[in-house]
Design a protein around this motif. Sequence first.
Motif, mmCIF file in Angstrom:
data_model
loop_
_atom_site.group_PDB
_atom_site.id
_atom_site.type_symbol
_atom_site.label_atom_id
_atom_site.label_comp_id
_atom_site.label_asym_id
_atom_site.label_seq_id
_atom_site.Cartn_x
_atom_site.Cartn_y
_atom_site.Cartn_z
ATOM 1 N N ARG A 1 -53.512 12.189 -13.558
ATOM 2 C CA ARG A 1 -54.167 11.552 -14.707
ATOM 3 C C ARG A 1 -54.215 12.518 -15.900
ATOM 4 O O ARG A 1 -54.019 12.117 -17.046
ATOM 5 C CB ARG A 1 -55.583 11.105 -14.331
ATOM 6 C CG ARG A 1 -55.618 10.027 -13.273
ATOM 7 C CD ARG A 1 -57.034 9.477 -13.122
ATOM 8 N NE ARG A 1 -57.073 8.593 -11.959
ATOM 9 C CZ ARG A 1 -57.471 8.961 -10.749
ATOM 10 N NH1 ARG A 1 -57.875 10.196 -10.545
ATOM 11 N NH2 ARG A 1 -57.472 8.120 -9.744
ATOM 12 N N THR B 1 -50.595 13.018 -17.339
ATOM 13 C CA THR B 1 -50.040 11.887 -18.091
ATOM 14 C C THR B 1 -50.956 11.414 -19.210
ATOM 15 O O THR B 1 -50.516 10.668 -20.089
ATOM 16 C CB THR B 1 -49.778 10.687 -17.156
ATOM 17 O OG1 THR B 1 -51.020 10.268 -16.571
ATOM 18 C CG2 THR B 1 -48.795 11.080 -16.047
ATOM 19 N N HIS C 1 -53.552 9.447 -18.702
ATOM 20 C CA HIS C 1 -53.985 8.088 -18.377
ATOM 21 C C HIS C 1 -55.098 8.137 -17.329
ATOM 22 O O HIS C 1 -54.984 8.836 -16.328
ATOM 23 C CB HIS C 1 -52.823 7.249 -17.832
ATOM 24 C CG HIS C 1 -51.792 6.927 -18.866
ATOM 25 N ND1 HIS C 1 -50.794 7.819 -19.210
ATOM 26 C CD2 HIS C 1 -51.606 5.834 -19.637
ATOM 27 C CE1 HIS C 1 -50.029 7.268 -20.149
ATOM 28 N NE2 HIS C 1 -50.507 6.072 -20.420
ATOM 29 N N SER D 1 -50.419 3.819 -13.043
ATOM 30 C CA SER D 1 -49.578 2.682 -12.685
ATOM 31 C C SER D 1 -48.591 3.117 -11.604
ATOM 32 O O SER D 1 -48.377 4.312 -11.384
ATOM 33 C CB SER D 1 -48.810 2.199 -13.915
ATOM 34 O OG SER D 1 -47.861 3.182 -14.307
ATOM 35 N N HIS E 1 -46.150 5.589 -12.972
ATOM 36 C CA HIS E 1 -46.608 6.972 -13.060
ATOM 37 C C HIS E 1 -46.418 7.686 -11.729
ATOM 38 O O HIS E 1 -45.936 8.820 -11.670
ATOM 39 C CB HIS E 1 -48.088 7.024 -13.449
ATOM 40 C CG HIS E 1 -48.352 6.625 -14.857
ATOM 41 N ND1 HIS E 1 -49.394 5.791 -15.204
ATOM 42 C CD2 HIS E 1 -47.720 6.928 -16.013
ATOM 43 C CE1 HIS E 1 -49.390 5.617 -16.508
ATOM 44 N NE2 HIS E 1 -48.387 6.286 -17.021
ATOM 45 N N HIS F 1 -54.851 12.863 -24.493
ATOM 46 C CA HIS F 1 -55.731 12.265 -25.493
ATOM 47 C C HIS F 1 -56.794 13.276 -25.878
ATOM 48 O O HIS F 1 -57.246 14.057 -25.067
ATOM 49 C CB HIS F 1 -56.409 11.012 -24.930
ATOM 50 C CG HIS F 1 -55.455 9.905 -24.631
ATOM 51 N ND1 HIS F 1 -55.202 8.894 -25.510
ATOM 52 C CD2 HIS F 1 -54.678 9.665 -23.549
ATOM 53 C CE1 HIS F 1 -54.322 8.056 -24.979
ATOM 54 N NE2 HIS F 1 -53.998 8.504 -23.792
ATOM 55 N N PRO G 1 -59.685 8.108 -23.341
ATOM 56 C CA PRO G 1 -58.554 7.177 -23.353
ATOM 57 C C PRO G 1 -59.000 5.757 -23.060
ATOM 58 O O PRO G 1 -60.030 5.526 -22.423
ATOM 59 C CB PRO G 1 -57.651 7.712 -22.232
ATOM 60 C CG PRO G 1 -58.084 9.130 -22.035
ATOM 61 C CD PRO G 1 -59.536 9.149 -22.338
#
Length: 235
Positions: A159, A162, A164, A168, A171, A191, A195
């Motif tokens: 996480r 990536t 995120h 998914s 990923h 981020h 996010p």
Amino acid sequence: MDVAGEAMHQQQQQDGGGEWHFLGRLEDAPSGGRLHGQVEGRYVTVLQHEEQLYCLDSVCFHAGGPLALGDVEELPDGRSCLKCPWHYYLVDIANGEKFYQGTVAGPDGKLLPGPWKSVGKRQRTHRVEQRPDGIYVQLNLEGHLASDEYAHKHECGLRVQTGHLRLSPQHLHASNGVHEGGRAPRLGSPHMGSPRGSPPASPRYSGEGEDCWPEDLPEPHSRHSRRNVGGGTQL
């Protein structure tokens, strides 16, 4: 042992005996000035804040959240903390202490924001150096800390890699080359805030928030180890 090897051995002894690992170069990092990688299978993050380098476990001690993607917030006493995007836990970037805001009773009996308090060190921090060729990290593995539980978990580290909060199948498929014991590739851009898709939470003045387990991470037999502190329960 040659002269260079002896010098390295002496330096490691002075630094606590661990090996220094090359993590990367901040100037090559995505926007945000943070390096995410793996050192001896452990997900770690180096961030630069006010011209100072800090290194800590990437994954939040509380529930495996992507702590390293959170904003840096300042407490009233000047401490700099990462705010985990999942449950808004605040972790001191210098020593790994977890802080929360207590409550006080107002004149009408209603609870009001009170002083900030520490529950002690929960997140492991590591040594970091800027050298001519880049950033080097030396793991600090003394004792046991709560973040050890998630530090090597692939789904949790991915996480951060990536950017995120929920992974998914794409990923997970793309991460087949990531394995423990080697530095993971930095995938995507992190981020600099919470996010989208963040698990819902109901933050209270205590800063604890409600627990919410991500769907893409298998639920353990026991979510958290809790202990009684002064008649209350702390994570």
